[in-house]
Design a protein around this motif. Structure first.
Motif, PDB file in Angstrom:
ATOM      1  N   UNK A   1       0.828  -1.205   0.000  1.00  0.00           N
ATOM      2  CA  UNK A   1       0.000   0.000   0.000  1.00  0.00           C
ATOM      3  C   UNK A   1       0.866   1.260   0.000  1.00  0.00           C
ATOM      4  N   UNK A   2       1.954   1.211   0.743  1.00  0.00           N
ATOM      5  CA  UNK A   2       2.774   2.426   0.852  1.00  0.00           C
ATOM      6  C   UNK A   2       4.238   2.178   0.518  1.00  0.00           C
ATOM      7  N   UNK A   3       4.573   1.052   0.030  1.00  0.00           N
ATOM      8  CA  UNK A   3       5.945   0.658  -0.309  1.00  0.00           C
ATOM      9  C   UNK A   3       6.838   0.485   0.920  1.00  0.00           C
ATOM     10  N   UNK A   4       7.982  -0.116   0.679  1.00  0.00           N
ATOM     11  CA  UNK A   4       8.926  -0.389   1.754  1.00  0.00           C
ATOM     12  C   UNK A   4       9.429   0.923   2.340  1.00  0.00           C
ATOM     13  N   UNK A   5       9.414   0.999   3.663  1.00  0.00           N
ATOM     14  CA  UNK A   5       9.829   2.250   4.312  1.00  0.00           C
ATOM     15  C   UNK A   5      11.259   2.132   4.830  1.00  0.00           C
ATOM     16  N   UNK A   6      11.914   3.283   5.054  1.00  0.00           N
ATOM     17  CA  UNK A   6      13.324   3.233   5.461  1.00  0.00           C
ATOM     18  C   UNK A   6      13.541   2.563   6.811  1.00  0.00           C
ATOM     19  N   UNK A   7      12.480   2.364   7.599  1.00  0.00           N
ATOM     20  CA  UNK A   7      12.751   1.675   8.868  1.00  0.00           C
ATOM     21  C   UNK A   7      13.183   0.238   8.602  1.00  0.00           C
TER      22      UNK A   7
ATOM     23  N   UNK B   1       9.824   8.073 -13.496  1.00  0.00           N
ATOM     24  CA  UNK B   1       8.715   8.054 -14.441  1.00  0.00           C
ATOM     25  C   UNK B   1       8.029   9.407 -14.392  1.00  0.00           C
ATOM     26  N   UNK B   2       7.284   9.717 -15.437  1.00  0.00           N
ATOM     27  CA  UNK B   2       6.637  11.029 -15.472  1.00  0.00           C
ATOM     28  C   UNK B   2       5.132  10.925 -15.337  1.00  0.00           C
ATOM     29  N   UNK B   3       4.576   9.781 -15.702  1.00  0.00           N
ATOM     30  CA  UNK B   3       3.126   9.625 -15.671  1.00  0.00           C
ATOM     31  C   UNK B   3       2.814   8.272 -15.030  1.00  0.00           C
ATOM     32  N   UNK B   4       1.846   8.274 -14.121  1.00  0.00           N
ATOM     33  CA  UNK B   4       1.436   7.015 -13.525  1.00  0.00           C
ATOM     34  C   UNK B   4      -0.016   7.105 -13.103  1.00  0.00           C
ATOM     35  N   UNK B   5      -0.692   5.980 -13.184  1.00  0.00           N
ATOM     36  CA  UNK B   5      -2.037   5.923 -12.624  1.00  0.00           C
ATOM     37  C   UNK B   5      -1.922   5.284 -11.260  1.00  0.00           C
ATOM     38  N   UNK B   6      -2.487   5.959 -10.243  1.00  0.00           N
ATOM     39  CA  UNK B   6      -2.490   5.348  -8.919  1.00  0.00           C
ATOM     40  C   UNK B   6      -3.584   5.981  -8.081  1.00  0.00           C
ATOM     41  N   UNK B   7      -3.660   5.575  -6.822  1.00  0.00           N
ATOM     42  CA  UNK B   7      -4.776   6.024  -6.009  1.00  0.00           C
ATOM     43  C   UNK B   7      -4.534   7.427  -5.462  1.00  0.00           C
ATOM     44  N   UNK B   8      -5.633   8.158  -5.297  1.00  0.00           N
ATOM     45  CA  UNK B   8      -5.553   9.550  -4.884  1.00  0.00           C
ATOM     46  C   UNK B   8      -4.725   9.717  -3.619  1.00  0.00           C
ATOM     47  N   UNK B   9      -5.043   8.903  -2.620  1.00  0.00           N
ATOM     48  CA  UNK B   9      -4.362   9.052  -1.331  1.00  0.00           C
ATOM     49  C   UNK B   9      -2.858   8.900  -1.474  1.00  0.00           C
ATOM     50  N   UNK B  10      -2.444   7.996  -2.353  1.00  0.00           N
ATOM     51  CA  UNK B  10      -1.030   7.705  -2.485  1.00  0.00           C
ATOM     52  C   UNK B  10      -0.264   8.856  -3.137  1.00  0.00           C
ATOM     53  N   UNK B  11      -0.987   9.640  -3.915  1.00  0.00           N
ATOM     54  CA  UNK B  11      -0.351  10.790  -4.545  1.00  0.00           C
ATOM     55  C   UNK B  11       0.278  11.689  -3.486  1.00  0.00           C
ATOM     56  N   UNK B  12      -0.453  11.887  -2.374  1.00  0.00           N
ATOM     57  CA  UNK B  12       0.076  12.776  -1.339  1.00  0.00           C
ATOM     58  C   UNK B  12       1.319  12.199  -0.683  1.00  0.00           C
ATOM     59  N   UNK B  13       1.292  10.895  -0.506  1.00  0.00           N
ATOM     60  CA  UNK B  13       2.474  10.257   0.065  1.00  0.00           C
ATOM     61  C   UNK B  13       3.683  10.509  -0.822  1.00  0.00           C
ATOM     62  N   UNK B  14       3.463  10.406  -2.135  1.00  0.00           N
ATOM     63  CA  UNK B  14       4.573  10.609  -3.070  1.00  0.00           C
ATOM     64  C   UNK B  14       5.016  12.069  -3.068  1.00  0.00           C
ATOM     65  N   UNK B  15       4.039  12.983  -3.166  1.00  0.00           N
ATOM     66  CA  UNK B  15       4.361  14.406  -3.250  1.00  0.00           C
ATOM     67  C   UNK B  15       5.173  14.822  -2.019  1.00  0.00           C
TER      68      UNK B  15
END
Lengths: 657, 295, 372
Positions: free
Chosen positions: A228-234, A523-537
């Motif tokens: 859901x949120x990818x591997x984290x640095x912990x 990458x420059x373009x991706x389809x993904x879930x709205x919530x995850x966009x904020x995590x990325x940004x």
């Protein structure tokens, strides 16, 4: 060493250690990103030590590895002795061959074969949850055994045959000769075998993936499920710590093994002798060895008992099965919902409860485990179409809403949706929509409309597409105006055409990798879930400027809490669901997942709105007017098995092109 | 005499007995289950459809020239898996062999240290290690930034076969080095001197003495690398940009799609093929090494 | 002297191949007895039967009059010095020697005392804390002996204990073993394929071949009065020729009739005649009882080894007189130098030096060392 070989050796070790250096460096990264280093920080170490779920899986992994290594070492050594003394040549070579099987079989086959057997056995004998710690342990012992045997057996064959005879000649019983002479001789091989078994068990993912079950999750599986949120640095922090612990252990063992210390020991002995004391009675030494051995065995036994009782025998256990990274877990100062629930329950009901929280990587992953009947969970959180399927297959229990008074906070829009039209089986947890994320520093805002951006030749090699069939086909079907739930195979063929056409523009088919790739500008373009966009940004590199929009037709999903028919404690499950709906945990979860909440205690809460910010609220909570119609039109529905199989073959076609 | 014999065999039985039982129940029976599932349908009626499907299923593939053609889906997948696995194994052998040799000739202390160093990465979770390789190899990754700083320009690796091979080589290299090293460390280096003394050039020594002597290690190493790399699914997903669909992906995909019978069929075919390949390889190397005997 | 061990009609076979064929042997207290024979003759198996590592297929083993066929090794009052010593590599010198005492739960002070005593006896004082793997072959040998003796066994079994040592060391150890045996009064059963070693050390020699005992006797007995061609050939050098016993004290061979000292054969009975190489005198051709041509001469230090062709049969003669190759010489043999044996299965197999060479002998020696 010659110069060339020195350089070669150096380069090889550079190659072997490069990733470890990366782990080390990024474990100190301030940002969440695993590709952009933004500053030094120790916060991931703090996170790690606070993250009880991860620490639990670490503990589980170590318990499993210790038990597997212990049992396989004892049994493997005995087996090697047995094989060595076996008189029948045929039996011996047959056993040799069988021993080799787990080594020359790919682990995926070992995993699948054991899973099939466990599932079958559970159906035959009617165990509710055949896949548990015990099955995992059995699987690990099985693939560790050959490594121990193949270490010990050659050593046995090399050993001077007259050694045990000499011991018996000097007064040992055959058994005593084995203990006092053969075993010490075999010790180095046994220890090597044990270390190998421990290492393999620690690192195994594939076999565990197929044979793990209720309530007992190992670290590799937890990492794999971090979709859901990818591997984290912990996790990097954890790897770094493991690295240094091992390094320390190795240095220590090297020190005690080195000639210096041998000389030291010799000197100590000489001193003893000089003081007129006899050298240490080896019986005392033997006693120490035996004591150490007993201690190790006792530790193994205790670990087994502990682990078993932990997972199976406690009176109040709640098994929750959820997506990876899909509940507020206390990271970065958030609320640890599971822990808080345990505390709250104890206060409220005066009895302790233990929540076994385990994760899955996808709906299908979860369905596969549940439908085999080899596990037992009390609460699951699948997506809508999977709920429809499970209701159809009688895999869910109707809820007793008297135990879930907080259901009143669920907005009307989320009642009577197609998958559960009578609101009997499910309580919505989150919802979100798929949108398009793009890097505004690279993509012309004029192009950022609809699904066409994903097919835009201008961005060839910069597009990221879903790496799962349903979502990938979905993008093509929404774009072409095809019903994503059509049973018309020609429509699916059409979608495949579109995907095939898109394939040469696609840089990568991704799931959780999307985070790192978008954050780093891979990458420059991706389809993904709205919530995850904020995590990325949140973690984007300075050169990247991520933006988000919804195409007109897009996927809506609702994930909801349900109680599967294998539930052992329904009332407790309902209490848990109700708790999840109460204000504090519901807000914490919404803030953690960045997905929208259907709970009015959340989306009307001022603090929550402030915390999210206006932009986020706009994107996460688009106009809810007429939501149900929209949703019912675009959401995925359950497709029948044959059609799914057909889609699967289309997907394979896309992949092999 | 019978008394003593029975006592000896009792001891043997007690030692080996539990393992024999274990081996039957947890090694042989599960494999029987794979075969059973492979040859039955969802209602557990006998069928060969799953096996047939593997060999006959086709899909249309458009080549780089734009021409479309029918190919056998799973045979293509199998071929790709085998190709990548074989390349990875060869690379592992080419890198691992000299390294194992160098280590085996170092001082005992250095040998121990270097072998420990080779083991260390195996203790980090392999999923995490693979993730770290993504960080290194991606277009804006460490390697490319480094190359760019040197003014050498960027290279595109991630998502290519090269990246998948790097991942596999990295993960499985220790499995190649360990058996090679353990054979070479035991090798009698006077044999090399003898060969040199008898007029063998260094290349000849390698070909006619060292290589045949280390053959058992090579066979073990190749087995231990080839087997996991032919069935991996995580490395190809992460480092292959999801572009490489291998046998492991196919099996996992069918498992997740709850197609247990077809998943078992693919597993069964893979297993049979590997066992056959191993048997052939061992027979060949035995002949090469000893002219017919030994392992 | 009392019998301590009796072997009665022992047979033993592995995989259908007879290794011991009806062996009977009495071993007396305080005796140094050697089992001598080429590799594969069954001497080591005999030793292992006494040690308890093998059980006979039939026959009995008695120890002090009691049947011990089924007594396991650790309950026998017999200890073994193994061929390659079988020292425990994980224990140091002291602990190796202390092993049997600890096994018997001897008090600690006594252990220290007895071990030190043993180590002193084998001249290894000061080596207590050394690792056994760091010792030389001779030192390891001494540790093995000390370890086997510290428990004060009635009988010590030694399985080719000196085979791995070099010549000089071997000679020293032979002497030392003999001394230890005398000092301790323990029965030594010694296995070797080296006849010189056997002759110099033993009170009694048991010559074995192909699973059977060929002869039992003192060193002088087996050397001077070999029972058959095998014994004659295996122990020392022998010229063995076909002869006919004309009557008591008169034998004919190589076309000549000789007076001798043996009797008790039938008239005109075919026999094997043994003449030791050192018992033949070289004389002028016309004075000899036999004449022949010298085919080779080898200088051996103390003497020359001369091969003489006598009517197609090659004799070996050891002499201090120099003769030349191709020289025709005469041979003179004293009556008491002629030893007459009954014909046996070994007749005709040994005693001709036609294909003799020193190197060949050494080679076959080296080969047999590795076995058993």
């Amino acid at each position: 060493m010659k110069r060339a070989s020195k350089i070669f050796t150096f380069l090889m070790f550079l190659f072997l250690f490069a990733p470890l250096v990366i782990l080390l460096v990024f474990s100190f990264n301030e940002a969440r990103s695993l590709s952009v280093f933004s500053g030094f920080s120790l916060k991931w170490y703090k996170e790690l030590f606070r993250d009880t779920e991860t620490l639990n899986t670490v503990r589980n992994t170590i318990i499993l590895a210790v038990c597997a290594a212990g049992v396989s070492t004892v049994m493997g050594t005995a087996a090697a002795v047995g094989i060595h003394r076996m008189r029948s040549k045929y039996l011996r070579s047959a056993l040799d061959m069988v021993t080799n099987i787990p080594m020359i079989n790919p682990d995926i086959i070992t995993g699948i074969s054991m899973m099939l057997m466990f599932v079958f056995a559970s159906r035959l004998f009617g165990f509710a949850n055949s896949l548990s710690f015990i099955t995992l342990l059995i699987a690990h012992i099985t693939f560790c055994l050959p490594y121990v045997i193949l270490q010990v057996l050659p050593r046995l064959r090399q050993m001077d045959k007259s050694l045990p005879e000499a011991a018996m000649d000097l007064g040992c019983t055959p058994w005593g000769a084995f203990w006092k002479v053969e075993l010490p001789e075999l010790m180095p091989a046994i220890v090597t075998g044990m270390i190998m078994a421990f290492t393999l068990s620690l690192d195994d993912f594939v076999i565990s993936y197929f044979t793990t079950g209720t309530g007992f999750q190992t670290l590799p599986i937890r990492i794999y499920n971090m979709t859901k949120k990818t591997v984290t640095p912990d996790m990097y922090a954890l790897a770094t710590i493991i690295f240094f612990v091992i390094l320390a252990l190795l240095l220590l063992s090297n020190l005690t093994d080195s000639e210096d210390s041998q000389r030291l020991r010799a000197a100590r002995k000489a001193k003893r002798a000089a003081k007129g004391r006899p050298p240490m009675d080896p019986r005392k030494q033997r006693f120490l060895y035996a004591g150490g051995g007993c201690l190790a065995l006792a530790a193994v036994a205790a670990a087994v008992v502990f682990a078993v009782t932990e997972t199976d025998n406690k009176p109040q256990v709640l098994n929750v099965y959820n997506w990876g990274e899909y509940i507020s877990d206390g990271s970065e100062g958030s609320m640890d919902v599971v822990k808080e629930f345990e505390a709250w329950y104890k206060e409220e009901y005066g009895r302790p409860v233990q929540v076994n929280y385990t994760t899955f990587a996808s709906n299908e992953d979860m369905y596969a485990k549940l439908s085999q009947g080899a596990v037992s969970y009390d609460v699951i959180i699948p997506s809508d179409y999977m709920i429809e399927r499970m209701i159809g297959e009688d895999m869910l229990l109707p809820l007793d809403f008297d135990n879930i008074p907080n259901y009143e906070h669920i907005a009307d829009n989320f009642r009577g949706l197609y998958y559960d039209p009578e609101n009997v089986y499910s309580v919505p947890y989150t919802y979100s929509m798929v949108g398009v994320i793009y890097n505004a520093n690279e993509v012309d805002p004029a192009d950022a409309v609809g699904w066409d951006l994903m097919w835009n030749e201008k961005y060839a090699g910069r597009i990221l597409q879903f790496n799962n069939s349903r979502d990938a086909f979905g993008t093509a079907m929404y774009r072409a105006g095809i019903d994503v739930n059509t049973t018309d195979r020609t429509q699916w063929d059409r979608a495949l055409e579109a995907l095939l056409e898109q394939r040469r523009l696609v840089k990568s088919y991704v799931m959780d990798e999307v985070y790192n790739m978008m954050e780093a500008g891979e990458g420059a373009v991706a389809a993904y879930y709205a919530g995850d966009y904020f995590t990325m940004a949140d973690a984007q590199a300075p050169s990247v400027d991520l933006r988000f929009y919804y195409p007109e037709a897009t996927n809506y999903f609702v994930d909801a809490m349900c109680i599967p028919s294998c539930c052992q404690n329904k009332e407790l499950a309902e209490i848990f669901i109700n708790y999840m709906l109460s204000e504090e945990p519901a807000i914490a979860n919404a803030e953690y997942t960045w997905y929208a909440s259907p709970n009015d205690l959340v989306y009307t809460n001022e603090d929550y709105i402030d915390e999210m910010g206006e932009d986020a609220m706009d994107i996460l909570y688009p106009d809810l007017e007429g939501f149900a119609d929209h949703y019912n039109a675009y959401a995925y529905r359950n497709l029948d098995g044959e059609l799914l199989d057909y889609i699967n073959t289309l997907w394979e076609t896309l992949k092999i092109n | 005499m019978t008394k003593k014999k029975t006592r000896a065999s009792l001891v043997t039985g007690l030692a080996g007995g539990p393992y024999e039982l274990w081996a039957v129940i947890f090694i042989l029976v599960p494999l029987a289950f794979v075969a059973y599932y492979a040859f039955t349908d969802n209602a557990f009626h006998f069928t060969t459809a799953n096996i047939t499907r593997f060999f006959t299923a086709t899909s249309t593939v458009t080549g780089s020239d734009g021409a479309a053609g029918e190919v056998h889906t799973y045979l293509v997948i199998a071929w790709r898996s085998i190709k990548l696995a074989v390349i990875s194994t060869v690379v592992c052998l080419l890198l691992g062999y000299p390294l194992a040799y160098i280590i085996s000739r170092a001082s005992p202390r250095a040998q121990k240290t270097m072998m420990t160093l080779i083991m260390i990465p195996m203790w980090m979770n392999f999923l995490i290690r693979t993730y770290a390789w993504m960080t290194i190899l991606q277009d804006t990754g460490i390697l490319n930034n480094f190359l760019a700083k040197l003014g050498l320009g960027r290279i595109h690796i991630i998502g290519t076969e090269t990246a998948v091979i790097i991942g596999m080589v990295y993960d499985y290299l220790p499995y190649m080095i360990m058996p090679l090293y353990s054979i070479m460390a035991k090798m009698d280096y006077r044999l090399i001197e003898a060969a040199r003394d008898l007029g063998c050039a260094p290349a000849g020594v390698l070909r006619r003495v060292i290589l045949p002597l280390s053959m058992p290690g090579v066979v073990n190493g190749v087995t231990m690398v080839l087997i996991p790399s032919i069935s991996t699914f995580y490395i190809s997903q992460k480092l292959g940009d999801g572009m490489f669909f291998l046998l492991g992906d196919a099996i996992e995909g069918q498992y997740v799609a709850n197609n247990l019978h077809f998943a078992a069929a693919i597993a069964f075919i893979l297993m049979v093929a590997l066992l056959a390949a191993m048997a052939v390889m061992r027979a060949l190397t035995d002949r090469y090494t000893y002219g017919g005997k030994g392992t | 002297m009392d019998k301590i061990i009796e072997l009665k009609n022992i047979t033993k076979s592995y995989d259908g191949e007879a290794v011991l064929d009806d062996i009977s042997l009495d071993i007396y207290d305080n005796e140094f007895i050697t089992l001598l024979g080429p590799s594969g003759c069954g001497k080591t198996t005999t030793l292992r039967l006494i040690g308890g590592f093998e059980t006979p297929d039939s026959g009995d083993i008695l120890f002090g009059g009691e049947r011990i066929n089924d007594v396991p090794p650790h309950k026998r009052n017999v200890n073994t010095v193994f061929q390659r010593y079988a020292l425990f590599p994980h224990l140091n010198v002291f602990e190796n020697v202390a092993f049997p005492l600890r096994e018997r739960k001897v008090p600690r002070d006594e252990i220290t005392e007895r071990v030190n005593e043993m180590l002193a006896m084998v001249a290894l004082k000061g080596f207590e804390h050394r690792s056994v793997t760091s010792l030389s072959g001779g030192q390891q040998q001494r540790v093995a002996i000390a370890r086997a003796l510290v428990g004060k066994p009635r009988v010590l079994l030694l399985d080719e204990p000196l085979a791995a040592l070099d010549l000089k060391l071997r000679k020293d150890m032979q002497q030392e073993l003999k001394n230890i045996q005398k000092a301790t009064g323990i029965t030594f059963i010694f296995v070797t394929h080296d006849q010189e070693e056997a002759l110099s050390m033993s009170d009694t020699i048991v010559v074995m071949s192909e699973g059977r005992i060929q002869q039992i006797g003192t060193s002088q007995d087996v050397y001077n009065e070999p029972k058959n061609a095998f014994v004659a050939d295996f122990i020392g050098e022998s010229n063995i020729v076909d002869g006919v016993m004309l009557r008591d004290k008169l034998v004919s061979f190589s076309g000549h009739t000789f007076p001798c000292v043996d009797g008790g054969f039938g008239a005109n009975e075919p026999v094997d005649v043994v003449v030791r190489p050192e018992d033949v005198d070289i004389v002028a051709e016309d004075k000899g009882m036999l004449t022949g041509v010298v085919t080779s001469v080898t200088f051996m230090g103390v003497h020359y080894e001369v091969i003489v062709d006598i009517g197609g049969f090659k004799w070996m003669i050891q002499t201090t007189d120099f003769v030349d190759v191709d020289e025709r010489i005469g041979l003179y043999i004293e009556p008491d130098a002629i030893h007459i044996m009954k014909k046996s299965e070994f007749s005709g197999l040994y005693g001709d030096y036609a294909s003799f060479s020193n190197e060949f002998d050494e080679l076959s020696d080296a080969e047999s060392e590795g076995e058993e």
